[in-house]
Design a protein around this motif. Structure first.
Motif, short mmCIF file in Angstrom:
data_model
loop_
_atom_site.label_atom_id
_atom_site.label_comp_id
_atom_site.label_asym_id
_atom_site.label_seq_id
_atom_site.Cartn_x
_atom_site.Cartn_y
_atom_site.Cartn_z
N ILE A 35 9.06 -18.89 11.90
CA ILE A 35 8.76 -17.78 10.99
C ILE A 35 7.25 -17.58 10.92
CG2 ILE A 35 8.90 -16.97 8.60
CD1 ILE A 35 11.51 -18.52 8.34
N THR A 36 6.81 -16.33 11.15
CA THR A 36 5.38 -16.05 11.17
C THR A 36 4.89 -15.29 9.94
OG1 THR A 36 5.77 -14.00 12.40
CG2 THR A 36 5.37 -15.99 13.69
N GLY A 37 5.79 -14.74 9.16
CA GLY A 37 5.40 -14.00 7.97
C GLY A 37 6.61 -13.40 7.29
N GLY A 38 6.38 -12.69 6.20
CA GLY A 38 7.51 -12.11 5.50
C GLY A 38 7.09 -11.02 4.53
N SER A 39 8.07 -10.26 4.08
CA SER A 39 7.83 -9.21 3.09
C SER A 39 9.07 -9.06 2.21
CB SER A 39 7.49 -7.87 3.77
OG SER A 39 8.53 -7.49 4.66
N SER A 46 20.62 -21.61 11.72
CA SER A 46 20.93 -21.16 13.07
C SER A 46 20.89 -22.36 14.02
CB SER A 46 19.93 -20.08 13.51
OG SER A 46 18.62 -20.54 13.34
N ASP A 47 21.04 -22.09 15.32
CA ASP A 47 21.10 -23.19 16.28
C ASP A 47 19.82 -24.02 16.26
OD1 ASP A 47 23.60 -22.44 16.98
OD2 ASP A 47 22.98 -21.24 18.70
N ASP A 48 18.68 -23.35 16.12
CA ASP A 48 17.42 -24.09 16.01
C ASP A 48 16.90 -23.98 14.59
OD1 ASP A 48 15.10 -21.57 17.18
OD2 ASP A 48 17.10 -21.39 16.32
N THR A 49 16.06 -24.90 14.22
CA THR A 49 15.57 -24.94 12.85
C THR A 49 14.62 -23.78 12.58
OG1 THR A 49 15.74 -27.34 12.87
CG2 THR A 49 14.38 -26.35 11.15
N VAL A 50 14.92 -23.02 11.54
CA VAL A 50 14.07 -21.91 11.12
C VAL A 50 13.78 -22.10 9.64
CG1 VAL A 50 13.83 -19.42 10.94
CG2 VAL A 50 15.12 -20.40 12.84
N THR A 51 12.60 -22.54 9.32
CA THR A 51 12.24 -22.79 7.93
C THR A 51 10.83 -22.29 7.66
OG1 THR A 51 11.35 -24.99 8.41
CG2 THR A 51 13.69 -24.86 7.83
N ALA A 52 10.55 -22.07 6.39
CA ALA A 52 9.20 -21.70 5.97
C ALA A 52 9.12 -21.80 4.46
CB ALA A 52 8.85 -20.28 6.42
N ALA A 53 7.92 -22.02 3.97
CA ALA A 53 7.68 -22.06 2.53
C ALA A 53 6.57 -21.07 2.20
CB ALA A 53 7.30 -23.47 2.09
N PHE A 54 6.72 -20.38 1.07
CA PHE A 54 5.74 -19.39 0.64
C PHE A 54 5.32 -19.69 -0.80
CE2 PHE A 54 8.45 -17.34 3.75
CZ PHE A 54 7.56 -16.68 4.59
N PRO A 55 4.03 -19.71 -1.08
CA PRO A 55 3.61 -19.83 -2.48
C PRO A 55 3.95 -18.54 -3.23
CG PRO A 55 1.71 -19.45 -1.06
CD PRO A 55 2.89 -19.65 -0.15
N LEU A 56 4.19 -18.64 -4.52
CA LEU A 56 4.57 -17.48 -5.32
C LEU A 56 3.44 -17.03 -6.24
CD1 LEU A 56 8.26 -18.44 -6.19
CD2 LEU A 56 7.44 -16.81 -4.48
N GLY A 108 0.80 -1.22 0.00
CA GLY A 108 0.00 0.00 0.00
C GLY A 108 0.83 1.26 0.00
N SER A 109 2.09 1.17 0.40
CA SER A 109 3.00 2.31 0.34
C SER A 109 4.43 1.80 0.26
CB SER A 109 2.84 3.22 1.57
OG SER A 109 3.20 2.52 2.74
N GLY A 110 5.24 2.49 -0.53
CA GLY A 110 6.63 2.09 -0.67
C GLY A 110 6.80 0.85 -1.52
N ALA A 111 8.06 0.49 -1.74
CA ALA A 111 8.38 -0.70 -2.55
C ALA A 111 8.40 -1.92 -1.64
CB ALA A 111 9.72 -0.51 -3.25
N VAL A 112 7.21 -2.33 -1.21
CA VAL A 112 7.08 -3.44 -0.27
C VAL A 112 5.98 -4.38 -0.76
CG1 VAL A 112 6.61 -4.13 2.11
CG2 VAL A 112 7.77 -1.96 1.65
N ALA A 113 6.30 -5.67 -0.80
CA ALA A 113 5.33 -6.69 -1.15
C ALA A 113 5.13 -7.60 0.06
CB ALA A 113 5.81 -7.51 -2.34
N ILE A 114 3.88 -7.88 0.39
CA ILE A 114 3.57 -8.75 1.52
C ILE A 114 3.45 -10.18 1.02
CG2 ILE A 114 1.97 -9.21 3.40
CD1 ILE A 114 3.43 -6.53 3.56
N LEU A 115 4.21 -11.08 1.64
CA LEU A 115 4.17 -12.48 1.26
C LEU A 115 2.94 -13.15 1.85
CD1 LEU A 115 7.14 -11.73 0.61
CD2 LEU A 115 7.76 -14.05 1.32
#
Length: 310
Positions: A59-63, A133-143, A43-50
């Motif tokens: 991981i709870t979300g991304g941009s 990292s020390d603990d597993t941090v993974t996520a998948a996002f549809p494109l 909605g503003s700036g060069a930002v896309a919400i995943l």
């Protein structure tokens, strides 16, 4: 108490009302589903919400964010351990994997993206992030919808900061154009022979004092002939008002600047920026013409970093 017979018309009206209510809520429900699966503009700036990540741990979300023509993926997490700027990570777009060094903050992880990765995101179907990292941090996002959204926000991305330099502005109406046509007569002839067209000429002159002058000119009109910018950039110098011009610089069409902080023999260092690239290129006078500087030395003396080598 007498029981009234059922009214078939009333039943029909109720059934129709229920059906209409169900139909009315379907777009809302499907919209929620699409929002969870498709990319969106912020909605503003060069930002896309995943979209909402799947198979995510921590991981709870991304941009996807762009600033100064540099893209980065920012992943939101819960509270993290001590921030660090070198977390081994890898991104996978479909079957291709890209190793990356990520930066970890208290509640975000930032991954710098090359243009190759951004292009892959536009055409892929699935993005997977895996941080070592020390603990597993993974996520998948549809494109789904990524190309449309990325191309929509890209024009909003800020330009590379070149405020430390003075841009050399060329114009098709500048008085220097006539001189440029004469100096580039042979090149213009070669262009016409190869393309059957006449290139557009833009130019300008810079007075360096003590009789020294510089002239820069572009010939534009064919990406086939000059490469992806469609232009050739030429620079000429002369040491006195009656002296002859000689070519001292030649490249594909680039934005060109002078660097007032450094010079050699009275000729300023030049800085060029390709609109398809992220890092400026530095040029210095070698006594005869301009040549690219060693990237490491140029970085040390870059006034944007505030570290000028004595």
């Amino acid at each position: 108490m007498t029981k009234l017979p059922a009214n078939p018309q009333s039943h029909a009206r109720n059934a129709r009302a229920a059906a209409l209510a169900a139909l009315a809520i379907l777009p809302f429900l499907s919209g929620q589903g699409l929002a969870a699966e498709a990319w969106q503009e912020a909605g503003s700036g060069a930002v896309a919400i995943l979209p909402v990540p799947t198979g995510a741990t921590a991981i709870t979300g991304g941009s996807l964010v762009c600033a100064e023509q540099r893209w980065s993926l920012r992943l939101r997490t819960g509270p993290r351990e001590t921030p660090t700027s070198a977390v081994p990570a890898q991104l996978s777009v479909d079957a291709k994997t890209y190793p990356i060094l990520a930066e970890q903050q208290a509640r975000t992880i930032t991954l710098p993206l090359s243009r190759e990765i951004v292009e892959a995101l536009k055409g892929g179907s699935r993005l997977t992030a895996d941080l070592g990292s020390d603990d597993t941090v993974t996520a998948a996002f549809p494109l789904r919808g990524s190309r449309k959204v990325i191309e929509a926000v890209a024009p909003l991305c800020s330009q590379v900061d070149m405020s430390a330099y003075a841009k050399i502005e060329l114009s098709e109406t500048d008085a220097a154009v006539e001189t440029a046509r004469s100096l580039l007569e042979e090149e213009i002839g070669l262009f016409r022979a190869a393309t059957t067209a006449t290139p557009k000429v833009a130019a300008t002159r810079l007075d360096r004092g003590a009789g020294k002058e510089m002239l820069f000119a572009t010939l534009c009109g064919s990406a086939w002939y000059y490469g992806r910018t469609g232009c050739g950039l030429f620079g000429f110098v002369r040491t006195g008002p009656v002296g002859g011009w000689r070519e001292a610089y030649n490249s594909e069409g680039l934005a060109i600047y002078t660097d007032a902080s450094t010079s050699n023999g009275g000729w300023p260092n030049l800085v060029t920026l390709d609109r398809f690239d992220l890092e400026p290129m530095h040029w210095s006078w070698n006594g005869e013409r301009y040549e690219p500087r060693d990237p490491l030395i140029a970085a040390d003396e870059d006034p944007r970093t505030g570290t000028i080598t004595p």
